[in-house]
Design a protein around this motif. Sequence first.
Motif, PDB file in Angstrom:
ATOM      1  N   LEU A  63       0.857  -1.189   0.000  1.00  0.00           N
ATOM      2  CA  LEU A  63       0.000   0.000   0.000  1.00  0.00           C
ATOM      3  C   LEU A  63       0.884   1.227   0.000  1.00  0.00           C
ATOM      4  O   LEU A  63       1.914   1.258   0.659  1.00  0.00           O
ATOM      5  CB  LEU A  63      -0.928   0.000   1.212  1.00  0.00           C
ATOM      6  N   ASN A  64       0.432   2.296  -0.657  1.00  0.00           N
ATOM      7  CA  ASN A  64       1.340   3.389  -0.961  1.00  0.00           C
ATOM      8  C   ASN A  64       0.782   4.764  -0.622  1.00  0.00           C
ATOM      9  O   ASN A  64       0.587   5.551  -1.524  1.00  0.00           O
ATOM     10  CB  ASN A  64       1.706   3.284  -2.446  1.00  0.00           C
ATOM     11  N   PRO A  65       0.615   5.207   0.496  1.00  0.00           N
ATOM     12  CA  PRO A  65      -0.004   4.628   1.674  1.00  0.00           C
ATOM     13  C   PRO A  65      -1.522   4.798   1.619  1.00  0.00           C
ATOM     14  O   PRO A  65      -2.009   5.684   0.918  1.00  0.00           O
ATOM     15  CB  PRO A  65       0.602   5.422   2.823  1.00  0.00           C
ATOM     16  N   PRO A  66      -2.282   3.974   2.344  1.00  0.00           N
ATOM     17  CA  PRO A  66      -3.742   4.048   2.284  1.00  0.00           C
ATOM     18  C   PRO A  66      -4.277   5.290   2.979  1.00  0.00           C
ATOM     19  O   PRO A  66      -3.691   5.767   3.948  1.00  0.00           O
ATOM     20  CB  PRO A  66      -4.186   2.786   3.011  1.00  0.00           C
ATOM     21  N   THR A  67      -5.383   5.803   2.465  1.00  0.00           N
ATOM     22  CA  THR A  67      -5.963   7.009   3.059  1.00  0.00           C
ATOM     23  C   THR A  67      -7.440   6.838   3.386  1.00  0.00           C
ATOM     24  O   THR A  67      -7.813   6.793   4.541  1.00  0.00           O
ATOM     25  CB  THR A  67      -5.770   8.222   2.141  1.00  0.00           C
ATOM     26  N   THR A  81      -8.351   4.015  -1.062  1.00  0.00           N
ATOM     27  CA  THR A  81      -7.471   4.802  -1.919  1.00  0.00           C
ATOM     28  C   THR A  81      -6.096   4.822  -1.267  1.00  0.00           C
ATOM     29  O   THR A  81      -5.975   4.732  -0.052  1.00  0.00           O
ATOM     30  CB  THR A  81      -7.962   6.246  -2.092  1.00  0.00           C
ATOM     31  N   ASP A  82      -5.091   4.913  -2.102  1.00  0.00           N
ATOM     32  CA  ASP A  82      -3.756   5.173  -1.572  1.00  0.00           C
ATOM     33  C   ASP A  82      -3.153   6.325  -2.371  1.00  0.00           C
ATOM     34  O   ASP A  82      -3.467   6.518  -3.532  1.00  0.00           O
ATOM     35  CB  ASP A  82      -2.872   3.935  -1.486  1.00  0.00           C
ATOM     36  N   ILE A  83      -2.343   7.097  -1.717  1.00  0.00           N
ATOM     37  CA  ILE A  83      -1.901   8.391  -2.228  1.00  0.00           C
ATOM     38  C   ILE A  83      -1.147   8.303  -3.540  1.00  0.00           C
ATOM     39  O   ILE A  83      -1.403   9.064  -4.461  1.00  0.00           O
ATOM     40  CB  ILE A  83      -1.054   9.117  -1.165  1.00  0.00           C
ATOM     41  N   TYR A  84      -0.206   7.391  -3.672  1.00  0.00           N
ATOM     42  CA  TYR A  84       0.704   7.417  -4.805  1.00  0.00           C
ATOM     43  C   TYR A  84       0.446   6.358  -5.870  1.00  0.00           C
ATOM     44  O   TYR A  84       1.280   6.112  -6.706  1.00  0.00           O
ATOM     45  CB  TYR A  84       2.145   7.304  -4.323  1.00  0.00           C
TER      46      TYR A  84
END
Length: 85
Positions: A63-67, A81-84
């Motif tokens: 995960l890149n990172p989860p939000t 969702t993850d940021i990147y």
Amino acid sequence: GINATLNFPNGITLDEENSRLFIADTNNRKIRVYDFQNKIIDCFLGENSNNPINSSCYFNINLNPPTFLALDNKNGILYFTDIYS
């Protein structure tokens, strides 16, 4: 596991049917799940680690990172969702 430490928890969603709360543990790059019946927090999604505090996850994923999180209770689907990515 029991010693899990959250680092900048961001999004949450409730699974009322199974008495669970999903938490986007953003800076640990994991999605945690809290079981209200057993009073245990576990790693649901994320990279597995040898560190006992960041215990193994049910699903090993980067995960890149989860939000943000949302749960489709009718179909049992967790969206995140993850940021990147």
